[in-house]
Design an enzyme around this catalytic site. Structure first.
Site, PDB file in Angstrom:
ATOM      1  CG  ASP A  70      11.892  13.467  15.362  1.00  0.00           C
ATOM      2  OD1 ASP A  70      12.364  12.565  16.091  1.00  0.00           O
ATOM      3  OD2 ASP A  70      10.773  13.971  15.523  1.00  0.00           O
ATOM      4  NE  ARG A  95      10.859  14.524  11.518  1.00  0.00           N
ATOM      5  CZ  ARG A  95      10.873  13.289  11.027  1.00  0.00           C
ATOM      6  NH1 ARG A  95       9.832  12.499  11.213  1.00  0.00           N
ATOM      7  NH2 ARG A  95      11.919  12.842  10.360  1.00  0.00           N
ATOM      8  NE  ARG A 144       3.067  12.427  12.378  1.00  0.00           N
ATOM      9  CZ  ARG A 144       4.317  12.230  12.803  1.00  0.00           C
ATOM     10  NH1 ARG A 144       5.311  12.338  11.960  1.00  0.00           N
ATOM     11  NH2 ARG A 144       4.561  11.934  14.057  1.00  0.00           N
ATOM     12  CG  HIS A 173       5.209   7.803   9.346  1.00  0.00           C
ATOM     13  ND1 HIS A 173       6.314   8.197  10.078  1.00  0.00           N
ATOM     14  CD2 HIS A 173       4.750   8.927   8.729  1.00  0.00           C
ATOM     15  CE1 HIS A 173       6.500   9.496   9.922  1.00  0.00           C
ATOM     16  NE2 HIS A 173       5.572   9.966   9.110  1.00  0.00           N
ATOM     17  CB  CYS A 267      12.109   5.448  10.834  1.00  0.00           C
ATOM     18  SG  CYS A 267      10.470   4.856  11.217  1.00  0.00           S
TER      19      CYS A 267
HETATM   20  N1  ARG Z   1       9.709  11.185  15.810  1.00  0.00           N
HETATM   21  C1  ARG Z   1       9.486  11.032  14.404  1.00  0.00           C
HETATM   22  C2  ARG Z   1       8.120  11.558  14.036  1.00  0.00           C
HETATM   23  O1  ARG Z   1       7.200  11.347  14.777  1.00  0.00           O
HETATM   24  C3  ARG Z   1       9.623   9.597  14.012  1.00  0.00           C
HETATM   25  C4  ARG Z   1       9.562   9.380  12.543  1.00  0.00           C
HETATM   26  C5  ARG Z   1       9.629   7.937  12.183  1.00  0.00           C
HETATM   27  N2  ARG Z   1       9.834   7.770  10.808  1.00  0.00           N
HETATM   28  C6  ARG Z   1       9.200   6.896  10.018  1.00  0.00           C
HETATM   29  N3  ARG Z   1       9.573   6.788   8.787  1.00  0.00           N
HETATM   30  N4  ARG Z   1       8.172   6.203  10.470  1.00  0.00           N
HETATM   31  O2  ARG Z   1       7.939  12.188  13.017  1.00  0.00           O
END
Ligand code: ARG
Length: 274
Positions: A70, A95, A144, A173, A267
């Site tokens: 990612d 991550r 998140r 996000h 992103c």
């Molecule tokens: N697969 C990543 C996650 O779920 C995607 C992140 C997308 N990034 C963002 N800035 N919205 O963390």
């Protein structure tokens, strides 16, 4: 009469999707059973990088690290204002190590850097409006970023941080639901926010460009704007029309592969605010 929208030269950080896959699912867009086209992903990423460069912006490139699929979503690695960097701390262990790679980048460039105590996913959940109310940070929580990180960011960055609650898992996000169009104005999809947060946004940004659910689902809010050019993905045609009607210039790029990981233009791009 529409205002003339003026661009400002920016510096960005991106990371190529060299090791991009969807091998775990941490948001509703990720489907581990559908393979990613790695060659196409890289090609699309290069076009995005070149588009930003051709518009006169400087793009730094962070080396992709094997085992961090990612990492192409560079926006999540940190959040910077006036040369001060508030580092990321990822929600999911998959991550976690990305934050170290970003920290090393900023250290190598001589930025002031604050390591976070609280979970936060960088520009994924933080946006900055330098000319709104003297400089204001908008911050998302609910999926998140820990709301405690909003207070921490305010202490580190010395700017008011307004907390906004995200309520729809598809828009996990802040940058999937809201974007800065220039130094003082935003666009957002109200339905991604709690009723109270919608009220806060309506009070702060009476001139906002309002998007709908289809715009958000097309990742039309996951855009990068230099104040004039609004870079957004090709699927988001209706969103392109909305920003054009507001006086901005939409620039569409195809990022179909990055959508498989639950992200798009914004992103993939972190802004470095020196
Ligand atoms: N697969 C990543 C996650 O779920 C995607 C992140 C997308 N990034 C963002 N800035 N919205 O963390």
């Amino acid at each position: 009469m529409t205002t003339e929208r003026l661009p400002r030269n920016r510096t960005y950080l991106m990371c190529p999707p060299k090791h991009f896959t969807v091998e775990y699912a941490i948001n509703p867009w990720m489907d581990t059973t559908v393979p990613v086209d790695a060659v196409l992903a890289l090609k699309q990423w290069e076009i995005l990088r070149d588009t930003l460069g051709d518009l006169g912006h400087r793009v730094h490139v962070l080396d992709a690290v094997p085992g961090l699929p990612d990492m192409v979503y560079a926006a999540n690695g940190a959040f910077s204002i006036d040369g001060m960097v508030y580092g990321a701390r990822f929600r999911y262990p998959e991550r976690g190590a990305e934050a170290d790679a970003h920290r090393e980048f900023y250290a190598g460039q001589g930025w002031r850097f604050a390591g976070p105590q609280h979970v936060n996913e960088g520009e994924g959940d933080f946006a900055y409006l330098p000319a709104a109310y003297g400089g204001m940070v908008l911050a998302g929580y609910g999926f998140r970023t820990d709301p405690a990180a909003h207070a921490e960011a305010q202490e580190v960055l010395g700017r008011p941080v307004v907390s906004l609650r995200l309520v729809d898992p598809a828009f996990y996000h802040l940058d999937t639901a809201l974007a800065a169009l220039d130094d003082r104005n935003v666009t957002y999809y109200p339905g991604a926010f709690s009723a109270a947060s919608q009220r806060v946004l309506a009070q702060l940004f009476p001139d906002a460009v309002i998007a709908d659910r289809a715009d958000a689902e097309a990742f039309g809010l996951n855009l990068v704007s230099d104040g004039r050019h609004v870079i957004l993905n090709t699927e988001a045609t209706a969103m392109g029309d909305k920003v054009r009607a507001a006086g901005y210039l939409p620039v569409h790029v195809d990022l179909s592969e990055l959508k498989r990981g639950g992200g798009s233009v914004k992103c993939a791009v972190a802004e470095l605010r020196a």
